[in-house]
Design an enzyme around this catalytic site. Structure first.
Site, short mmCIF file in Angstrom:
data_model
loop_
_atom_site.label_atom_id
_atom_site.label_comp_id
_atom_site.label_asym_id
_atom_site.label_seq_id
_atom_site.Cartn_x
_atom_site.Cartn_y
_atom_site.Cartn_z
N ARG A 191 -2.81 6.83 1.64
CA ARG A 191 -3.27 7.95 2.48
C ARG A 191 -2.25 8.50 3.47
O ARG A 191 -2.49 9.52 4.08
CB ARG A 191 -4.53 7.53 3.23
N ASP A 212 -7.47 -1.48 -7.19
CA ASP A 212 -7.94 -2.15 -5.98
C ASP A 212 -8.32 -3.57 -6.34
O ASP A 212 -8.69 -3.84 -7.48
CB ASP A 212 -9.15 -1.42 -5.39
N ARG A 262 0.83 -1.22 0.00
CA ARG A 262 0.00 0.00 0.00
C ARG A 262 0.86 1.26 0.00
O ARG A 262 0.51 2.25 0.64
CB ARG A 262 -0.97 0.01 1.19
N ARG A 306 -6.18 12.92 -4.27
CA ARG A 306 -7.48 12.35 -3.88
C ARG A 306 -8.52 13.42 -3.55
O ARG A 306 -9.73 13.17 -3.66
CB ARG A 306 -7.29 11.44 -2.67
N TYR A 342 -15.66 -10.35 0.25
CA TYR A 342 -16.41 -9.11 -0.02
C TYR A 342 -17.70 -9.41 -0.77
O TYR A 342 -18.75 -8.83 -0.49
CB TYR A 342 -15.54 -8.12 -0.79
O1 1CP Z 1 0.25 1.17 -3.34
C1 1CP Z 1 -0.69 0.34 -3.22
O2 1CP Z 1 -0.50 -0.80 -2.81
C2 1CP Z 1 -2.05 0.83 -3.56
C3 1CP Z 1 -2.87 -0.05 -4.42
C4 1CP Z 1 -3.89 -0.86 -3.61
C5 1CP Z 1 -3.85 -2.22 -3.34
C6 1CP Z 1 -2.71 -3.19 -3.65
C7 1CP Z 1 -5.11 -0.38 -3.08
C8 1CP Z 1 -5.57 1.03 -3.14
N1 1CP Z 1 -5.81 -1.43 -2.57
C9 1CP Z 1 -5.06 -2.56 -2.68
C10 1CP Z 1 -5.40 -3.94 -2.30
C11 1CP Z 1 -6.53 -4.19 -1.37
N2 1CP Z 1 -7.75 -3.60 -1.35
C12 1CP Z 1 -6.54 -5.24 -0.42
C13 1CP Z 1 -5.42 -6.21 -0.18
C14 1CP Z 1 -4.28 -5.54 0.49
C15 1CP Z 1 -4.18 -5.70 1.95
O3 1CP Z 1 -4.18 -6.86 2.43
O4 1CP Z 1 -4.03 -4.69 2.63
C16 1CP Z 1 -7.80 -5.22 0.24
C17 1CP Z 1 -8.26 -6.13 1.34
C18 1CP Z 1 -8.55 -4.18 -0.37
C19 1CP Z 1 -9.95 -3.80 -0.08
C20 1CP Z 1 -10.03 -2.35 0.21
N3 1CP Z 1 -10.09 -1.36 -0.73
C21 1CP Z 1 -9.97 -1.74 1.48
C22 1CP Z 1 -9.84 -2.50 2.79
C23 1CP Z 1 -11.19 -2.60 3.42
C24 1CP Z 1 -11.24 -3.62 4.54
O5 1CP Z 1 -12.11 -4.48 4.49
O6 1CP Z 1 -10.41 -3.56 5.46
C25 1CP Z 1 -10.00 -0.35 1.30
C26 1CP Z 1 -9.97 0.74 2.33
C27 1CP Z 1 -10.06 -0.11 -0.11
C28 1CP Z 1 -10.03 1.18 -0.81
C29 1CP Z 1 -8.65 1.56 -1.19
N4 1CP Z 1 -7.86 0.80 -2.04
C30 1CP Z 1 -6.66 1.45 -2.23
C31 1CP Z 1 -6.67 2.65 -1.45
C32 1CP Z 1 -5.56 3.67 -1.39
C33 1CP Z 1 -7.91 2.70 -0.79
C34 1CP Z 1 -8.39 3.82 0.13
C35 1CP Z 1 -9.25 4.74 -0.72
C36 1CP Z 1 -8.98 6.17 -0.47
O7 1CP Z 1 -7.99 6.75 -0.96
O8 1CP Z 1 -9.83 6.75 0.20
#
Ligand code: 1CP
Length: 341
Positions: free
Chosen positions: A30, A75, A26, A39, A151
């Site tokens: 943020r 994502d 990640r 964003r 999900y």
């Molecule tokens: O640099 C990077 O890695 C960013 C790219 C990325 C990746 C690899 C994002 C952006 N999401 C992910 C993968 C992801 N998404 C996972 C697997 C990674 C992990 O184990 O941490 C999972 C479980 C998700 C699902 C998801 N999408 C969540 C988690 C929710 C939960 O159930 O806990 C969230 C918050 C998102 C939205 C999201 N995806 C990515 C970002 C930066 C965000 C936040 C959105 C924002 O900017 O407001």
């Protein structure tokens, strides 16, 4: 294959003789003010659908820290819309599926689709990243079928994902059908990412670590092999990340991949011993980065010194970096790792 002489790709094959590669799960996100700036002008979906903005936010952590690999900004849930399950990303509370799967009939709403057409923004994003970062290995990714099903069935994030855990036992035959569909689409999606320019791919098993061992074999190991075997002749390293790897590490050794991502709970040396002929990636606890720079350095060095075979280590956090992580800690970590040998 391109970039085969980078420390990252060499480490994926256990043959790194240079500095220890580091990237951060990640890493675009943020905790970076410049990400928040982008964003503030676009919704998360708009950001994921703009190849130019994708390239911009992917480059941000590379410019700041000179990490050894970039990762596509997207994502794991972006492919659910064309699959037939609408997903939204509200600013608070995490992603939501509008109509989660409740019965086997709901699986029929899901269908294969034309990836090049429906997910062109991610593939164009990869091409755009390659223009601005031609010499950085680029990681493409997807969610593991079980994590995606979490999900799809629960409809949103959860600590225990009770609904998907019950579903696979209530409807084993239909679950087999669902997991085959998810595995086949995921393999095709990762394959198109590689064709677009990704140098390696990672499967995120972020929630697979809640399964019993039997279920892990059925719903993680088998689908991962179905996916990775379809990618074998692409000749790029394939990375499997499992959050909470320890109970299953011997089973993960049966997955046909080059690298295993290790979460922060487990001794990475022990993982490396069980994972014969695989490289390991991990696994500093992300919360360590909230300590002082001296503390971060001490913890990173301790881990590096304890490692028995540095040629097959890719340094990373043991899970995603958290919002509000101090930037100086990340700087200290990256410098400590890259200067270690
Ligand atoms: O640099 C990077 O890695 C960013 C790219 C990325 C990746 C690899 C994002 C952006 N999401 C992910 C993968 C992801 N998404 C996972 C697997 C990674 C992990 O184990 O941490 C999972 C479980 C998700 C699902 C998801 N999408 C969540 C988690 C929710 C939960 O159930 O806990 C969230 C918050 C998102 C939205 C999201 N995806 C990515 C970002 C930066 C965000 C936040 C959105 C924002 O900017 O407001």
């Amino acid at each position: 294959m391109a970039l085969e002489n980078t420390n990252f790709i060499k480490a994926c094959y256990g043959k790194n003789d240079g500095s220890i590669p580091i990237w951060i799960m990640r890493q675009a996100g943020r905790y970076l003010p410049e990400y928040l700036e982008v964003r503030s002008k676009a919704t998360f979906k708009e950001l994921c659908q703009s190849p130019e903005l994708i390239a911009e936010v992917v480059k941000q952590p590379i410019d700041r820290f000179n990490l050894d690999a970039a990762i596509l900004f997207s994502d794991i849930l972006t492919f659910l819309d064309p699959l037939g399950a609408e997903v939204t990303f509200p600013d608070k509370g995490g992603p939501k599926i509008t109509d989660p799967i409740e019965t086997p009939d709901d699986i029929d709403k899901l269908h294969k689709f034309d990836i090049e057409k429906e997910l062109h923004f991610a593939l164009d994003g990869i091409k755009e990243i390659k223009k601005v970062l031609p010499n950085k290995p680029l990681i493409g990714f997807a969610g593991s079928p079980f994590t995606i099903s979490c999900y799809l069935i629960e409809g949103q994030g959860s600590k225990s994902f009770d609904k998907p855990k019950k579903f696979i036992h209530q409807y084993p035959d239909d679950s087999a059908r669902l997991f085959e569909l998810l595995a086949d689409i995921t393999a095709e999606y990762l394959s198109t990412q590689i064709d677009a320019g990704a140098d390696t791919v990672q499967l995120f098993g972020s929630w697979d670590g809640i399964l019993s061992r039997d279920d892990f074999y059925e719903y993680t190991v088998k689908p991962a092999n179905r996916i990775f075997r379809k990618l074998k002749d692409k000749n790029v390293p394939r990375i499997m990340f499992v959050n909470n790897l320890a109970p299953y590490v011997d089973l993960v050794n049966e997955i046909d991949c080059e690298v295993v991502g290790v979460d922060y709970r487990m001794d990475i040396n022990y993982a490396a011993k069980v994972l014969t002929n695989k490289s390991v990636q991990g696994n500093l606890d992300p919360s360590i980065l909230f300590g002082s720079p001296e503390h971060v350095q001490e913890k990173a060095v301790k881990q590096l010194e304890s490692f028995e075979n540095l040629d097959r280590l890719i340094f990373n956090l043991g899970h995603g970096i958290q919002p509000k992580t101090p930037i100086e800690s990340v700087e200290t970590l990256v410098k400590t790792v890259q200067n270690f040998r």
